[in-house]
Design a protein around this motif. Structure first.
Motif, PDB file in Angstrom:
ATOM      1  N   VAL A 223     -13.113  -5.308  12.555  1.00  0.00           N
ATOM      2  CA  VAL A 223     -11.981  -5.446  11.635  1.00  0.00           C
ATOM      3  C   VAL A 223     -11.130  -6.652  12.020  1.00  0.00           C
TER       4      VAL A 223
ATOM      5  N   ILE B 178     -19.400  -8.621   3.193  1.00  0.00           N
ATOM      6  CA  ILE B 178     -18.293  -7.793   3.681  1.00  0.00           C
ATOM      7  C   ILE B 178     -18.660  -6.315   3.579  1.00  0.00           C
TER       8      ILE B 178
ATOM      9  N   SER C 292     -19.845 -13.536  -0.669  1.00  0.00           N
ATOM     10  CA  SER C 292     -19.202 -12.922   0.489  1.00  0.00           C
ATOM     11  C   SER C 292     -18.943 -11.435   0.304  1.00  0.00           C
TER      12      SER C 292
ATOM     13  N   PHE D 242     -14.808  -2.357   1.942  1.00  0.00           N
ATOM     14  CA  PHE D 242     -15.173  -2.272   3.359  1.00  0.00           C
ATOM     15  C   PHE D 242     -14.442  -1.116   4.037  1.00  0.00           C
ATOM     16  N   MET D 243     -13.151  -0.981   3.787  1.00  0.00           N
ATOM     17  CA  MET D 243     -12.375   0.071   4.426  1.00  0.00           C
ATOM     18  C   MET D 243     -12.816   1.457   3.942  1.00  0.00           C
TER      19      MET D 243
ATOM     20  N   GLY E 287     -12.174  -6.126   0.377  1.00  0.00           N
ATOM     21  CA  GLY E 287     -11.617  -5.535   1.594  1.00  0.00           C
ATOM     22  C   GLY E 287     -11.446  -4.034   1.470  1.00  0.00           C
TER      23      GLY E 287
ATOM     24  N   LEU F 198     -12.909  -9.755  10.871  1.00  0.00           N
ATOM     25  CA  LEU F 198     -12.969  -9.914   9.415  1.00  0.00           C
ATOM     26  C   LEU F 198     -11.598  -9.921   8.759  1.00  0.00           C
ATOM     27  N   LEU F 199     -10.545  -9.735   9.512  1.00  0.00           N
ATOM     28  CA  LEU F 199      -9.204  -9.544   8.954  1.00  0.00           C
ATOM     29  C   LEU F 199      -8.813 -10.608   7.933  1.00  0.00           C
TER      30      LEU F 199
ATOM     31  N   ARG G 227     -10.554 -12.075   5.816  1.00  0.00           N
ATOM     32  CA  ARG G 227     -11.314 -11.920   4.580  1.00  0.00           C
ATOM     33  C   ARG G 227     -11.179 -10.529   3.967  1.00  0.00           C
ATOM     34  N   LEU G 228     -10.472  -9.624   4.618  1.00  0.00           N
ATOM     35  CA  LEU G 228     -10.337  -8.252   4.109  1.00  0.00           C
ATOM     36  C   LEU G 228      -9.148  -8.172   3.168  1.00  0.00           C
ATOM     37  N   ARG G 229      -9.331  -8.712   1.982  1.00  0.00           N
ATOM     38  CA  ARG G 229      -8.271  -8.672   0.976  1.00  0.00           C
ATOM     39  C   ARG G 229      -8.906  -8.381  -0.380  1.00  0.00           C
TER      40      ARG G 229
END
Length: 476
Positions: A24, A147, A143, A39-40, A36, A27-28, A30-32
């Protein structure tokens, strides 16, 4: 060592969680956005289930932490995708299926099972649209799939730990062993791996060679998970990838030769796997040669028949004959969602047979219509993804024959990912715009205002027709 309990030692679980935290952190940036969130959602559900020895304990109102996590995920997905929940006719069969579950539950006064089934359907609906929205948010960037694949890093690490330290589960009477990293059951773990296989097959940001390497890795993990139904179900995905994906970069005139060679390779590989798994697949030969001789009341089963397909034939027979001996109302509308838990000691290991018992012939017909509908959308999808999607839908149909992905959250996530990709590539073939999901132009905090069902057209991104051109008065 082999253990009947699939749980992993706590130090290994904590080590895997540490890997997830590091992932995490990496990847932070790109975690939007929806990618994102995907992924979560996936990683949270999978990691919590690895702690099933702790998270399945009831903590409040008879519900476990697993239940609250699932409910929270469903609520978040529905809230995020609420703008598109009533926008497309392509998802109408999902609402018909929800209506069938609701009617069966109300007629049978099956409150708990109906609520659980509706939560699973809400999760499926929200996640399906979320997947399509995430892909559409960056249509020219691959991407999103990468992700999503990051959510499977920790499960693969857990499985690798179980293989290295021989923490397997004796799953069959033939002495076979399942390595699933301490997951709750080999069937749901293998369904999770099939989800990764689908994302790899449809990824737009990976070359064919890299996708092949990743798919070989996931298929090896499926082999170690040792769940026969999932291994068989993976065949259409691999076949479409080898035959149609291999010729994408071939020069003009050579594509058919490349596909023919790939098809020959697939046959040789399939024969090799059949020989390698001959002991596990022997029951399939018996089933095919017996024809209708195995369709009989449970009391008529002999010792050998009872062990066929790990007892599935006997289980199916029990469900079928219990349903046929019921009254007309139960035949039409079933006994209620998840009502099998009150009568049978084990689930049906077949979605179609279980649904005949739970929601009757009407509900089962609507479910088959939903499957056929999304399969038809796959046939009408963008050409470069069409046959991959068809193979993936065939994979799900085969999976429903030997287990029940509709009952497990992993199975719901699996089919939601399939239908999300299908919905996007179906719309992408018809809506000629940078973004085919109009929700990408909306702020996530705004209230939903979609009030009608719209058929996707070749007009505006939201599916509405282009306005008629205004007539100009000529200048004199």
């Amino acid at each position: 060592m082999l253990d009947d309990s699939p749980g992993m030692p706590l130090p290994f679980l904590l080590a895997g969680t540490g890997i997830w935290i590091a992932l995490v952190w990496y990847l932070l940036p790109r975690l939007r956005g929806p990618a994102g969130l995907l992924f979560m959602v996936l990683s949270a559900r999978y990691i919590v289930t690895f702690y099933h020895e702790y998270t399945t304990t009831r903590i409040f109102a008879g519900q476990s932490l697993n239940s609250f996590v699932t409910l929270g995920i469903a609520a978040i997905c529905l809230f995020y995708t609420r703008h598109d929940l009533i926008r497309y006719r392509a998802i109408l069969p999902v609402y018909a299926m929800i209506a069938a579950l609701l009617v069966s539950g109300l007629l049978n006064m099956e409150a708990t099972g109906t609520i659980n089934a509706l939560i699973r359907q809400g999760l499926f609906l929200g996640l399906m649209i979320l997947v399509a929205t995430a892909i559409d948010a960056e249509p020219n960037d691959g991407s999103v799939s990468r992700i999503m694949l990051a959510a499977f890093v920790v499960p693969i690490c857990y499985q690798l730990m179980s293989v290295i330290f021989r923490l397997g589960k004796a799953s069959e009477n033939d002495g076979s062993v399942s390595y699933m990293g301490g997951y709750v059951h080999e069937s749901v773990f293998s369904i999770m791996l099939l989800t990764a296989l689908v994302i790899i097959a449809l990824s737009g940001g990976l070359t064919w060679k890299r996708r092949t390497v990743y798919m070989a890795l996931i298929f090896t993990a499926l082999f170690f998970a040792n769940y026969r139904t999932s291994v068989i179900a993976a065949a259409p995905i691999l076949l479409m990838h080898i035959i149609f994906g291999s010729a994408n970069n071939a020069r003009a005139g050579l594509a058919n030769y490349v596909r023919a060679g790939a098809f020959l390779f697939a046959i040789i590989f399939g024969a090799f796997m059949t020989i390698l798994l001959s002991q596990r697949m022997a029951d399939l030969g018996t089933l095919l040669t017996s024809g209708g001789g195995l369709i009989k009341p449970p009391s008529a089963f002999g010792t050998e028949d009872r062990s066929l397909l790990s007892g599935r034939i006997l289980i199916w027979s029990d469900y079928i004959y219990t349903t046929l001996r019921s009254d007309v109302s139960n035949l039409v509308f079933g006994f209620g969602p998840d009502s099998w838990q009150q009568v049978f000691s084990i689930y049906a290991h077949n979605v179609y047979i279980s649904y005949v018992y739970e929601i009757g012939f009407v509900g089962t017909a609507l479910y088959l219509y939903m499957l056929a509908h999304f399969l038809w959308l796959a046939f009408a999808a963008r050409p470069d993804k069409r046959w991959h999607l068809v193979g993936i839908h065939l994979c799900y149909g085969i999976l429903c024959l030997g287990t029940m992905p509709t009952f497990s959250i992993e199975g719901v996530l699996f089919y939601a990912v399939i239908c999300g990709y299908t919905l996007y590539y179906y719309l992408a073939e018809r809506v000629k715009s940078k973004h085919v999901m109009p929700g990408n132009s909306l702020m996530p905090t705004r209230l939903a205002r979609a009030r009608s069902l719209r058929r996707p057209s070749r007009g505006l991104p939201d599916g509405t027709a282009k306005p008629a051109p205004r007539k100009r008065t000529p200048v004199r």
